[in-house]
Design an enzyme around this catalytic site. Structure first.
Site, PDB file in Angstrom:
ATOM      1  N   TRP A 101       0.701  -1.127  -0.049  1.00 43.64           N
ATOM      2  CA  TRP A 101       0.009   0.077   0.017  1.00 43.64           C
ATOM      3  C   TRP A 101       0.909   1.177   0.180  1.00 43.64           C
ATOM      4  O   TRP A 101       0.453   2.286  -0.620  1.00 43.64           O
ATOM      5  CB  TRP A 101      -1.100  -0.133   1.140  1.00 43.64           C
ATOM      6  CG  TRP A 101      -1.956  -1.300   1.156  1.00 43.64           C
ATOM      7  CD1 TRP A 101      -2.162  -2.280   1.941  1.00 43.64           C
ATOM      8  CD2 TRP A 101      -2.893  -1.269   0.152  1.00 43.64           C
ATOM      9  NE1 TRP A 101      -2.997  -2.976   1.722  1.00 43.64           N
ATOM     10  CE2 TRP A 101      -3.656  -2.520   0.372  1.00 43.64           C
ATOM     11  CE3 TRP A 101      -3.399  -0.608  -0.992  1.00 43.64           C
ATOM     12  CZ2 TRP A 101      -4.690  -3.091  -0.309  1.00 43.64           C
ATOM     13  CZ3 TRP A 101      -4.460  -1.272  -1.763  1.00 43.64           C
ATOM     14  CH2 TRP A 101      -5.001  -2.369  -1.221  1.00 43.64           C
ATOM     15  N   ASP A 169      -2.066   7.112   6.192  1.00 43.80           N
ATOM     16  CA  ASP A 169      -3.124   5.815   5.648  1.00 43.80           C
ATOM     17  C   ASP A 169      -3.221   4.987   6.890  1.00 43.80           C
ATOM     18  O   ASP A 169      -2.546   4.232   7.100  1.00 43.80           O
ATOM     19  CB  ASP A 169      -2.498   5.101   4.304  1.00 43.80           C
ATOM     20  CG  ASP A 169      -3.421   4.061   4.017  1.00 43.80           C
ATOM     21  OD1 ASP A 169      -4.418   3.845   4.514  1.00 43.80           O
ATOM     22  OD2 ASP A 169      -3.152   3.373   3.118  1.00 43.80           O
ATOM     23  N   LYS A 193     -12.489  -1.533   6.669  1.00 42.33           N
ATOM     24  CA  LYS A 193     -11.545  -2.603   7.477  1.00 42.33           C
ATOM     25  C   LYS A 193     -12.303  -2.409   8.941  1.00 42.33           C
ATOM     26  O   LYS A 193     -12.614  -3.441   9.577  1.00 42.33           O
ATOM     27  CB  LYS A 193     -10.179  -2.199   7.761  1.00 42.33           C
ATOM     28  CG  LYS A 193      -9.644  -2.038   5.940  1.00 42.33           C
ATOM     29  CD  LYS A 193      -9.489  -3.305   5.420  1.00 42.33           C
ATOM     30  CE  LYS A 193      -9.059  -2.931   3.935  1.00 42.33           C
ATOM     31  NZ  LYS A 193      -7.767  -2.327   3.434  1.00 42.33           N
TER      32      LYS A 193
END
Ligand SMILES: *Cc1c(COP(=O)(O)O)cnc(C)c1O
Length: 361
Positions: A101, A169, A193
């Site tokens: 990511w 993030d 999530k």
């Protein structure tokens, strides 16, 4: 309702009461006679919902609405990889590479301008969090990924950037671990999530920073100021998703806030890691440094890929446990135990792991 024991990395398990409240609102939102799918985003009822959700977010994070705005945007966390540099990378930005990511975020920043990868754990397959990082003194911002969903690593201590604005993030540990959120100028998280369904990304942004340092020439929809000025109602927001986030935030509050949720998360994670450490001749945790181990995604390996496949298959067949397969890029087993994953699920899983060890070791 026969719930699967779902250890999915995302979209992930949500509290049952949140699902129930949502199913009601899908038929009739707040006794309006209108579904949450049908209601105008300009109605006073929806306006109250989005404002309450923004307030709840800041309240749970311990942030002031004078300093921060809460935005509900589309495009996933992945669009933030681009939006952040488009708005704030004016000279150069520092990035820490802790996994796939992070790399995607770095790629977008490189498209915008000068991007310094100031630390990376790639040489060790991202099994640790870099320490003692030297940041570029006049960088526009530093970007980190607080939890690395694929590799099971997590920043427990936020690095001191010496006053450089910090962007994170937090997609896979947002509101799952207490943090001093005031240390960040911008936080973003795909909701799927820990706090809701896919399709809405939560952005918590320092207003003054956006006003003073944001690029005024950024395209309208990709300009944070557009959304800040319009209280996240510039265009039609993902209304149903915001409802689910609202309910999940209320559920977090009811548990006692992030600290209380974290205590349960810690118990779940420790149950697994303690078991692996006690059986380290059969269960191999790639993340050796305990401090760096994620409490959200627990990654583990068995001696062979065949044994891993057998474990995953038996867990499904015998106990209806799903989504235990590691990410396709690293293989192995991954147990995602976000906020809404009950402690009992992890107890059951560890019990099954004990049985599996006895039979297969
Ligand atoms: C899941 C995830 C993403 C991607 O989110 P999308 O909403 O699918 O774009 C980004 N970063 C991290 C850390 C993630 O876990």
């Amino acid at each position: 309702m026969n719930r699967a024991i779902n250890f999915s990395p995302g979209p992930a398990v949500l509290p049952v009461e949140v699902l129930e409240a949502t199913s009601k609102a899908v038929l009739d939102f707040n006794n309006t006679g209108i579904s949450i799918m049908e209601i105008s985003h300009r109605s006073k009822e929806f306006d109250a919902l989005i404002k309450e959700t923004q307030q709840l977010t800041l309240q749970i994070m311990g942030l002031s609405p004078d300093e921060y705005s809460v935005l509900f945007l589309g495009g996933g966390a992945s669009l933030q990889f681009l939006m952040v540099p488009m708005n704030f990378l004016r000279n150069q930005a520092d990035y820490v590479n802790t996994g796939a990511w992070s790399k995607k975020a770095i790629k977008e920043a490189q498209w915008v301008g000068k991007t310094n990868v100031v630390a990376s754990s790639e040489e060790a397959k991202f099994t640790y969090i870099p320490k003692d990082i030297k940041f570029t003194p006049d960088a526009d911002y530093v970007h980190i990924t607080t939890n690395n969903t694929i590799y099971g690593t997590e920043w427990k201590t936020i690095p001191d950037t010496g006053g450089i604005p910090l962007v994170a993030d937090m997609s896979s540990d947002f509101l799952g671990i207490p943090r001093d959120f005031s240390k960040f100028h911008l936080i973003y998280a795909g909701a799927q999530k820990n706090v809701g369904p896919a399709g809405v990304t939560i952005v918590v942004i320092n207003k003054k920073w956006a006003e003073e340092k944001g690029n005024p020439n950024a395209p309208t929809m990709l300009n944070y100021m557009t959304h800040i000025k319009n209280d996240s109602l510039f265009n039609t927001p993902p209304c149903v998703n915001i409802f689910v986030v609202n309910q999940t935030l209320k559920w977090i509050q009811k548990q006692g806030g992030v600290e209380a949720v974290y205590q349960t998360n810690l118990k779940k994670a420790n149950m697994l890691y303690d078991f692996f450490d006690a059986n380290s001749d059969f269960w191999f945790t790639p993340v050796k440094n305990k401090e760096d181990r994620s409490i959200m995604n627990v990654v583990v390996n068995l001696p062979t890929p065949e044994l891993e496949a057998k474990f995953i298959e038996e867990a499904k067949k015998k106990h209806n446990m799903t989504n235990l397969k590691g990410h396709r890029s690293v293989g192995g087993i991954r147990v995602s135990i976000y906020n809404a994953c009950p402690l009992e699920w992890v107890e059951k899983l560890v019990k099954f792991m004990e049985e599996f060890t006895k039979v297969n070791k």
